[in-house]
Design an enzyme around this catalytic site. Structure first.
Site, short mmCIF file in Angstrom:
data_model
loop_
_atom_site.label_atom_id
_atom_site.label_comp_id
_atom_site.label_asym_id
_atom_site.label_seq_id
_atom_site.Cartn_x
_atom_site.Cartn_y
_atom_site.Cartn_z
N ASN A 13 -67.54 -14.49 -12.04
CA ASN A 13 -66.17 -14.00 -11.89
C ASN A 13 -66.21 -12.65 -11.17
O ASN A 13 -66.86 -11.71 -11.64
CB ASN A 13 -65.54 -13.87 -13.28
CG ASN A 13 -64.13 -13.34 -13.25
OD1 ASN A 13 -63.85 -12.39 -12.52
ND2 ASN A 13 -63.24 -13.92 -14.03
N HIS A 30 -63.72 -7.98 -11.14
CA HIS A 30 -63.90 -6.53 -11.30
C HIS A 30 -64.43 -5.83 -10.06
O HIS A 30 -64.42 -4.60 -9.99
CB HIS A 30 -64.72 -6.24 -12.55
CG HIS A 30 -63.96 -6.65 -13.78
ND1 HIS A 30 -62.64 -6.27 -13.97
CD2 HIS A 30 -64.27 -7.47 -14.81
CE1 HIS A 30 -62.20 -6.82 -15.09
NE2 HIS A 30 -63.16 -7.55 -15.61
N HIS A 71 -59.34 -14.58 -11.27
CA HIS A 71 -58.10 -14.69 -12.06
C HIS A 71 -57.02 -13.98 -11.26
O HIS A 71 -57.05 -12.76 -11.09
CB HIS A 71 -58.32 -13.99 -13.41
CG HIS A 71 -57.15 -14.11 -14.34
ND1 HIS A 71 -57.21 -13.66 -15.64
CD2 HIS A 71 -55.90 -14.60 -14.18
CE1 HIS A 71 -56.05 -13.87 -16.23
NE2 HIS A 71 -55.23 -14.44 -15.37
N ARG A 110 -53.73 -12.61 -11.42
CA ARG A 110 -52.79 -12.26 -12.49
C ARG A 110 -51.41 -12.02 -11.91
O ARG A 110 -51.26 -11.62 -10.75
CB ARG A 110 -53.26 -10.99 -13.22
CG ARG A 110 -54.59 -11.18 -13.94
CD ARG A 110 -54.94 -9.93 -14.74
NE ARG A 110 -54.14 -9.85 -15.93
CZ ARG A 110 -54.59 -10.14 -17.16
NH1 ARG A 110 -55.83 -10.49 -17.35
NH2 ARG A 110 -53.79 -10.06 -18.20
N ARG A 130 -53.28 -7.09 -10.66
CA ARG A 130 -53.99 -5.82 -10.92
C ARG A 130 -55.38 -5.78 -10.27
O ARG A 130 -55.92 -4.72 -10.04
CB ARG A 130 -54.09 -5.55 -12.41
CG ARG A 130 -55.04 -6.44 -13.15
CD ARG A 130 -55.24 -5.99 -14.56
NE ARG A 130 -54.08 -6.24 -15.40
CZ ARG A 130 -54.14 -6.36 -16.73
NH1 ARG A 130 -55.30 -6.22 -17.35
NH2 ARG A 130 -53.07 -6.61 -17.44
N GLU A 133 -58.52 -19.03 -12.21
CA GLU A 133 -57.92 -18.80 -13.54
C GLU A 133 -56.50 -18.32 -13.32
O GLU A 133 -56.28 -17.42 -12.50
CB GLU A 133 -58.64 -17.68 -14.27
CG GLU A 133 -59.94 -18.04 -14.88
CD GLU A 133 -60.56 -16.81 -15.50
OE1 GLU A 133 -59.85 -15.82 -15.80
OE2 GLU A 133 -61.77 -16.82 -15.66
N THR A 144 -58.13 -11.11 -20.91
CA THR A 144 -57.57 -12.26 -21.62
C THR A 144 -57.96 -12.21 -23.10
O THR A 144 -59.14 -12.17 -23.43
CB THR A 144 -58.11 -13.58 -21.00
OG1 THR A 144 -58.06 -13.45 -19.59
CG2 THR A 144 -57.29 -14.76 -21.45
N GLU A 153 -62.48 -24.77 -21.54
CA GLU A 153 -63.40 -23.64 -21.49
C GLU A 153 -63.31 -22.99 -22.86
O GLU A 153 -62.23 -22.53 -23.26
CB GLU A 153 -63.03 -22.65 -20.38
CG GLU A 153 -64.01 -21.47 -20.39
CD GLU A 153 -63.80 -20.46 -19.26
OE1 GLU A 153 -63.28 -20.84 -18.20
OE2 GLU A 153 -64.17 -19.29 -19.46
N HIS A 211 -66.38 -15.66 -21.56
CA HIS A 211 -65.71 -14.44 -21.99
C HIS A 211 -66.62 -13.61 -22.89
O HIS A 211 -67.09 -14.10 -23.91
CB HIS A 211 -64.38 -14.69 -22.72
CG HIS A 211 -63.41 -13.56 -22.48
ND1 HIS A 211 -63.54 -12.35 -23.10
CD2 HIS A 211 -62.36 -13.44 -21.64
CE1 HIS A 211 -62.59 -11.54 -22.67
NE2 HIS A 211 -61.86 -12.17 -21.77
N1 PXP Z 1 -63.36 -17.09 -18.64
C1 PXP Z 1 -62.05 -16.76 -18.69
C2 PXP Z 1 -61.06 -17.84 -18.92
C3 PXP Z 1 -61.62 -15.43 -18.51
O1 PXP Z 1 -60.32 -15.12 -18.57
C4 PXP Z 1 -62.59 -14.45 -18.22
C5 PXP Z 1 -62.15 -13.05 -17.93
O2 PXP Z 1 -61.46 -13.01 -16.72
C6 PXP Z 1 -63.95 -14.84 -18.16
C7 PXP Z 1 -64.31 -16.16 -18.40
C8 PXP Z 1 -65.02 -13.86 -17.88
O3 PXP Z 1 -65.08 -12.95 -18.93
P1 PXP Z 1 -66.01 -11.67 -18.84
O4 PXP Z 1 -65.49 -10.84 -17.72
O5 PXP Z 1 -65.88 -11.03 -20.18
O6 PXP Z 1 -67.42 -12.18 -18.56
#
Ligand code: PXP
Length: 237
Positions: free
Chosen positions: A7, A10, A43, A45, A49, A70, A101, A151, A191
């Site tokens: 992901n 960030h 994601h 949003r 952001r 996402e 999330t 998931e 997550h």
């Molecule tokens: N899966 C989902 C559905 C999420 O919303 C997120 C955060 O955007 C992640 C995985 C990844 O989480 P993390 O950034 O804590 O690894």
């Protein structure tokens, strides 16, 4: 072997902190793929952001592995998904005031709405995954609304500190996995996973893909993205 979805939200968070052009999550996605990522996740949003519409449009054209979008289950986002056609859509709950999330979707109390959204997306030949807590009612509900995948939210497992709580959370995840497998659902998880806690979750062979963001991007700031992705792949292996 369990696949790794990276992901890159960030990377965009750092860019948006100063509204600059850099660092570009699109470049990050390419580097992550070259380092062995099996998929890229973003994601989009409602408040934009971090990831922007432009990122998603370019990623659709550049991601060579699998693009997993996402998003919240809203009319606006469904329209975006139908336009962009990612390889997978993961529906997630979204609240403006949250840092990230929190908690999974409440599918079991909203069966009709989810049935409609899942159907709309599947009609466009998109794979649909629902982000849910490791809760048997939610797993059954995901199956009832016709989702292709779930998931499993590993946030709580990642947060708890005591051994007893960790075992409790792990057991919930195992039970959710068993139920999902019995119902024929594909299973992803994610997550809060990091270099310390990923091993045990990766050892659950029914889980096809782990979706990991913050820990990889945080490590990348110090050691570089390529190394951060390779180290995570190695731990999963
Ligand atoms: N899966 C989902 C559905 C999420 O919303 C997120 C955060 O955007 C992640 C995985 C990844 O989480 P993390 O950034 O804590 O690894």
């Amino acid at each position: 072997m369990t696949r790794l979805g990276v992901n890159v939200d960030h990377v965009a968070t750092v860019r948006e902190a100063r509204r600059t052009k850099y660092p570009d999550p699109v470049t990050a996605a390419t580097i992550a793929e070259l380092a062995g990522a099996d998929g890229i996740i973003v994601h989009l949003r409602e408040d934009r952001r971090h990831i922007q519409d432009r990122d998603l449009e370019i990623l659709r054209k550049t991601v060579e592995t699998k693009l997993n979008l996402e998003m919240a289950a809203t009319q606006e986002m469904i329209k975006t998904a139908l336009d962009i056609k990612p390889d997978m859509v993961t529906l997630v709950p979204e609240r403006r005031e949250e840092l990230t999330t929190e908690g999974g979707l409440e599918v079991s109390l909203n069966l009709e709405a989810f049935k409609k959204y899942v159907h709309l997306l599947q009609e466009a030949e998109l794979m649909v995954s629902l982000f849910i807590d490791p809760d048997l009612d939610q797993v059954k509900a995901a199956h009832r609304v016709g989702a292709d995948y779930i998931e499993i939210h590993t946030g709580r497992y990642s947060e708890v500190r005591s051994r007893t709580q960790m075992e409790e959370e792990f057991t919930k995840i195992i039970n959710a996995v068993k139920m999902a497998e019995k119902l024929g659902l594909g299973i992803n998880a994610g997550h809060g996973l990091n270099y310390q806690n990923v091993g045990r979750i990766a050892s659950i062979k029914e889980i096809e893909e782990l979706n990991i963001g913050q820990s990889i991007i945080a490590r990348a700031v110090l050691v570089g993205l390529e190394q951060a992705v390779r180290e995570m792949k190695e731990l999963i292996k």
